[in-house]
Design an enzyme around this catalytic site. Structure first.
Site, PDB file in Angstrom:
ATOM      1  N   ARG A 115       0.888  -1.180   0.000  1.00 23.47           N
ATOM      2  CA  ARG A 115       0.000   0.000   0.000  1.00 23.47           C
ATOM      3  C   ARG A 115       0.915   1.217   0.000  1.00 23.47           C
ATOM      4  NH1 ARG A 115      -5.377   1.279   3.467  1.00 23.47           N
ATOM      5  NH2 ARG A 115      -6.125  -0.098   1.822  1.00 23.47           N
ATOM      6  N   HIS A 151      -7.300   0.642  -6.453  1.00 25.60           N
ATOM      7  CA  HIS A 151      -7.518  -0.215  -5.274  1.00 25.60           C
ATOM      8  C   HIS A 151      -8.234  -1.490  -5.747  1.00 25.60           C
ATOM      9  CE1 HIS A 151      -7.783  -1.450  -1.256  1.00 25.60           C
ATOM     10  NE2 HIS A 151      -8.707  -0.648  -0.774  1.00 25.60           N
ATOM     11  N   ARG A 196     -13.578  -8.796   1.747  1.00 26.91           N
ATOM     12  CA  ARG A 196     -12.158  -8.577   1.472  1.00 26.91           C
ATOM     13  C   ARG A 196     -11.378  -9.841   1.799  1.00 26.91           C
ATOM     14  NH1 ARG A 196     -10.058  -3.430   1.434  1.00 26.91           N
ATOM     15  NH2 ARG A 196      -8.178  -4.552   0.789  1.00 26.91           N
TER      16      ARG A 196
HETATM   17  N1   CP Z   1     -11.238  -0.333   2.362  1.00 26.77           N
HETATM   18  C1   CP Z   1      -9.976  -0.381   2.815  1.00 26.77           C
HETATM   19  O1   CP Z   1      -9.028  -0.608   2.077  1.00 26.77           O
HETATM   20  O2   CP Z   1      -9.875  -0.173   4.152  1.00 26.77           O
HETATM   21  P1   CP Z   1      -8.524   0.028   4.977  1.00 26.77           P
HETATM   22  O3   CP Z   1      -7.958   1.377   4.606  1.00 26.77           O
HETATM   23  O4   CP Z   1      -8.958  -0.019   6.422  1.00 26.77           O
HETATM   24  O5   CP Z   1      -7.569  -1.067   4.640  1.00 26.77           O
HETATM   25  N1  NVA Z   2      -9.934   6.595  -1.523  1.00 26.89           N
HETATM   26  C1  NVA Z   2      -9.584   6.162  -0.189  1.00 26.89           C
HETATM   27  C2  NVA Z   2      -9.806   4.697  -0.039  1.00 26.89           C
HETATM   28  C3  NVA Z   2      -9.480   4.143   1.332  1.00 26.89           C
HETATM   29  C4  NVA Z   2      -9.643   2.651   1.432  1.00 26.89           C
HETATM   30  C5  NVA Z   2      -8.142   6.532   0.104  1.00 26.89           C
HETATM   31  O1  NVA Z   2      -7.293   6.343  -0.777  1.00 26.89           O
HETATM   32  O2  NVA Z   2      -7.859   7.016   1.202  1.00 26.89           O
END
Ligand code: CP
Ligand code: NVA
Length: 303
Positions: A104, A131, A287
């Site tokens: 990430r 994502h 997920r």
């Molecule tokens: N939706 C999602 O990716 O959540 P987190 O940021 O908690 O991992």
């Molecule tokens: N668009 C959001 C998604 C979080 C899961 C971000 O990037 O913060």
């Protein structure tokens, strides 16, 4: 042997994606039956997090543990990545020690450079651009509750952000129509839209996007890394909240999704996210199951 990565939904064929969703549903049923299934015994996952996470971290760690493997959490605060070790060098080293790596990070280009230097599959656990893991869970949730999403209408009412880009890719790969409502200046990447031209429209009126939609989706107005823009974004997005009036424009059986974390009273009203159309908890749970299917696919499929 060439290594398969999962950096965007475009890294899989539509058929592979459909199989992943079907497999995720099987793995979920096996999990509910408490069937022990450990195809990844002795296998390791490296988890590089340069941004916060609840769902992604826990779902990947749980997936590896349930599959009989192990996950190692790595943050830039306590690895050499945070002190400037090149991403390519980190990729070369990590991929000699673990069997799969999820990342990430911010710039999408960074995960591409990492993948180019990795001996093992790399999974995008969110970048500023995409994502894709969240989309596996979202589509799985839709399929569980309403059947195939092919030919359906999905309304994206929010920023043209990483989630929006993955919805655009999903529109092509799963063959649905995507109506995006965002304020001018917050559009998704023109290149990503162009590549999906006949599946995507951009409108400025959230009610228009929601009209007859089978699924309504939103996300935060300011993503991770955009904290400085919060005030400007709140002004620009003020009329883009998904509330009961917006949901009333959608089909009666329409579902509401949000990748979470959510801000009640901003991008979604409490009435909607805590209401009957909302499937956000099932979406979050999925997920785990969807990523188990992905790990199994990347690590145990014949070359
Ligand atoms: N939706 C999602 O990716 O959540 P987190 O940021 O908690 O991992
Ligand atoms: N668009 C959001 C998604 C979080 C899961 C971000 O990037 O913060």
């Amino acid at each position: 042997m060439s290594v398969r990565h999962f950096l965007t939904l475009r890294d899989c064929s539509p058929r592979e994606l459909e199989q992943l969703i079907a497999r995720a549903m099987e793995l979920k049923a096996m999990h509910y039956r408490r069937e022990l299934y450990q195809p990844l015994q002795g296998r390791l996952m490296g988890m590089v997090f340069e941004k916060s996470s609840t769902r992604t971290r826990v779902s990947f760690e749980a997936a590896m543990a349930q599959f009989g493997g192990h996950a190692i959490f790595l943050s830039p605060r306590d690895t050499q990545l945070g002190r400037g070790e090149p991403i390519e060098d980190t990729a070369r080293v990590l991929s000699r020690m673990v069997d799969v790596i999820m990342i990430r990070t911010y710039e999408h280009e960074k995960i591409e450079r990492f993948a180019a230097n990795s001996r093992v599959p790399v999974i995008n656990a969110l970048t500023d651009m995409y994502h894709p893991c969240q989309l596996l869970a979202d589509i799985m949730t839709y399929v569980e509750l309403r059947g195939s999403i092919r030919g359906r209408k999905v309304a994206w009412i929010s920023d043209g952000n990483n989630m929006c880009h993955s919805y655009i890719n999903a529109a092509v790969q799963f063959d649905f129509q995507l109506s995006i409502a965002c304020p001018a200046g917050y559009d998704p990447s023109p290149a990503v839209v162009r590549a999906a031209a006949d599946h995507v429209e951009i409108v400025r009126d959230p009610a228009l996007a929601a009209a007859n939609a089978d699924l309504v989706v939103t996300d935060v107005w300011a993503s991770m890394g955009q904290e400085d823009e919060q005030t400007a974004r709140h002004q620009a997005f003020a009329s883009f909240q998904v509330d009961a009036a917006i949901m009333a424009r959608a089909r009666p059986e329409a579902l509401f999704m949000h990748c979470l974390p959510a801000h009640r009273g901003e991008e979604v009203s409490a009435e909607v996210i805590d209401g009957p159309a909302s499937v956000v908890w099932q979406e979050a749970e999925n997920r785990l199951h969807a990523q188990k299917a992905l790990l199994e696919f990347l690590l145990t499929s014949p070359a």
